[in-house]
Design a protein around this motif. Structure first.
Motif, PDB file in Angstrom:
ATOM      1  N   ARG A 104      76.044  46.676   4.400  1.00  0.00           N
ATOM      2  CA  ARG A 104      74.801  47.425   4.582  1.00  0.00           C
ATOM      3  C   ARG A 104      74.833  48.155   5.925  1.00  0.00           C
ATOM      4  NH1 ARG A 104      72.085  42.371   2.621  1.00  0.00           N
ATOM      5  NH2 ARG A 104      71.556  42.727   0.427  1.00  0.00           N
TER       6      ARG A 104
ATOM      7  N   GLU B  82      76.248  43.217   9.682  1.00  0.00           N
ATOM      8  CA  GLU B  82      74.928  43.633   9.208  1.00  0.00           C
ATOM      9  C   GLU B  82      73.820  43.187  10.153  1.00  0.00           C
ATOM     10  OE1 GLU B  82      76.038  43.781   4.446  1.00  0.00           O
ATOM     11  OE2 GLU B  82      74.717  42.203   5.181  1.00  0.00           O
TER      12      GLU B  82
ATOM     13  N   PRO C  38      79.862  39.977   2.523  1.00  0.00           N
ATOM     14  CA  PRO C  38      79.035  40.551   1.450  1.00  0.00           C
ATOM     15  C   PRO C  38      79.796  40.693   0.134  1.00  0.00           C
ATOM     16  CG  PRO C  38      79.621  42.223   3.077  1.00  0.00           C
ATOM     17  CD  PRO C  38      80.023  40.905   3.661  1.00  0.00           C
ATOM     18  N   ALA C  39      81.128  40.663   0.195  1.00  0.00           N
ATOM     19  CA  ALA C  39      81.917  40.757  -1.032  1.00  0.00           C
ATOM     20  C   ALA C  39      81.639  39.575  -1.951  1.00  0.00           C
ATOM     21  CB  ALA C  39      83.401  40.817  -0.690  1.00  0.00           C
TER      22      ALA C  39
ATOM     23  N   CYS D 124      76.423  38.437   6.869  1.00  0.00           N
ATOM     24  CA  CYS D 124      77.473  39.159   7.582  1.00  0.00           C
ATOM     25  C   CYS D 124      77.072  39.484   9.020  1.00  0.00           C
ATOM     26  CB  CYS D 124      77.795  40.449   6.825  1.00  0.00           C
ATOM     27  SG  CYS D 124      79.022  41.481   7.625  1.00  0.00           S
TER      28      CYS D 124
ATOM     29  N   GLU E 206      78.859  38.555  -2.597  1.00  0.00           N
ATOM     30  CA  GLU E 206      77.687  38.948  -3.379  1.00  0.00           C
ATOM     31  C   GLU E 206      77.991  40.167  -4.235  1.00  0.00           C
ATOM     32  OE1 GLU E 206      74.402  39.546  -0.745  1.00  0.00           O
ATOM     33  OE2 GLU E 206      74.837  37.746   0.436  1.00  0.00           O
ATOM     34  N   GLY E 207      79.246  40.585  -4.236  1.00  0.00           N
ATOM     35  CA  GLY E 207      79.663  41.717  -5.055  1.00  0.00           C
ATOM     36  C   GLY E 207      79.189  43.068  -4.537  1.00  0.00           C
ATOM     37  N   ARG E 208      79.070  43.206  -3.215  1.00  0.00           N
ATOM     38  CA  ARG E 208      78.599  44.468  -2.637  1.00  0.00           C
ATOM     39  C   ARG E 208      79.361  44.795  -1.355  1.00  0.00           C
ATOM     40  NH1 ARG E 208      75.669  43.492   1.853  1.00  0.00           N
ATOM     41  NH2 ARG E 208      74.822  41.388   2.182  1.00  0.00           N
ATOM     42  N   GLY E 209      79.165  46.010  -0.871  1.00  0.00           N
ATOM     43  CA  GLY E 209      79.766  46.427   0.385  1.00  0.00           C
ATOM     44  C   GLY E 209      78.848  46.130   1.555  1.00  0.00           C
TER      45      GLY E 209
END
Length: 301
Positions: free
Chosen positions: A201, A222, A193-194, A219, A196-199
């Motif tokens: 879920r 997730e 997910p990194a 991921c 996509e610039g996020r942590g």
């Protein structure tokens, strides 16, 4: 510069030594410039007495594959350390203990009962009716560093051939303690997910990996599949996730991770709700053995 080398297969599957053989085509010229003064069992038929006869610190670099699970392994590794200027732990078994270190969850007696049943082998045996031998005492598997000082660590199950090539090519200039990049599997995983610039879920439900490639994109965590890429050294180049298989940690934890199981639980706790936490316990009744699949629990060392 000619380097005096030694190779020892301790308690391992020989996969790391086969990785050396796989890399010989690329490093033959470099390796042929050096001298293999002792090796068991790869490359030669060296005897323990040959090693004992060498002067202390005569060997420039000793490379040990496999962990320690017997008094014989420990005796040879200690002797090799005494005879060597530098010692390299090659592969996850040598570096961390590897899969055989799951034996730390059981006593030696329990393991023998499972393997041999009522026919436990005797340590005293007679071969061909005339040779009396004493078999070495078996112990739970552990890393080479539990017995001697290790100068350099190169994990992997087995290490990539490219890593073997770099090791052989730099024998006269080894400096870093850890011969890896320091990246995690997640940093090289296309599913991370990194990217996509996020942590991460929240995990809504937990699924047990069946052994077949996971069709779902994104991921693994997730989607509810346990994946240890965020705590695992990524020098495998995330080969398993790229093949749609969750990471099980075969390169071992990153050097700054003291307790891989505790680190995974710490990371999962905020991602699980009550229902998914119950599913995790239900799907993995022996979760600790999965968490410590390649490295013994720090609580048991």
């Amino acid at each position: 510069m000619t380097i005096r080398l030694a190779f020892y297969l301790s308690s391992g599957c020989m996969g790391c030594e086969m990785a050396i053989v796989d890399g010989l085509a690329e490093v033959y010229v470099e390796l042929s410039q050096h001298e293999i003064v002792w090796s068991a069992p790869l490359f030669s038929t060296s005897k323990y007495s040959d090693l004992e006869s060498l002067p202390d610190k005569y060997i420039d670099v000793a490379i040990v594959e496999g962990g320690i699970n017997s008094e014989e392994n420990e005796r040879v590794v200690r002797l090799l350390r005494k005879k060597s200027k530098k010692l390299v732990a090659l592969g996850t078994c040598a570096v961390h203990g590897g899969i055989p270190s799951l034996s730390s969850f059981h006593s030696v007696a329990e393991i023998f009962d499972e393997v041999y049943g009522e026919r436990h082998p005797s340590r005293q045996v007679v071969v061909e009716g005339k040779y009396s031998l004493t078999l070495p005492e078996i112990t739970p598997q552990r890393a080479v560093s539990s017995a001697v000082k290790v100068d350099h660590y190169l994990p992997g199950c087995p290490p990539k051939v490219e890593a073997i090539e770099r090791l052989i090519s730099s024998l006269d200039s080894l400096e870093d303690e850890w011969l890896i990049s320091g990246d995690s599997v997640c940093t090289r995983c296309p599913r991370s997910p990194a990217r996509e610039g996020r942590g991460f879920r929240k995990i809504e439900s937990v699924r047990r990996f069946s052994g077949d490639a996971v069709d779902a994109e994104g991921c693994f965590l997730e989607h509810g599949y346990l994946c240890f890429g965020f705590v695992t050294a990524g020098d495998c180049d995330a080969d398993c996730p790229k093949a749609s298989v969750p990471c099980r940690g075969c390169y071992g934890p990153l050097p700054n991770v003291e307790d891989v199981g505790g680190k995974v639980i710490d990371a999962l706790t905020p991602l699980l709700n009550d229902e998914s936490a119950e599913q995790l316990i239900s799907e993995y009744p022996e979760l600790s053995k999965l968490l410590y699949l390649y490295r013994p629990s720090a609580l048991r060392e």
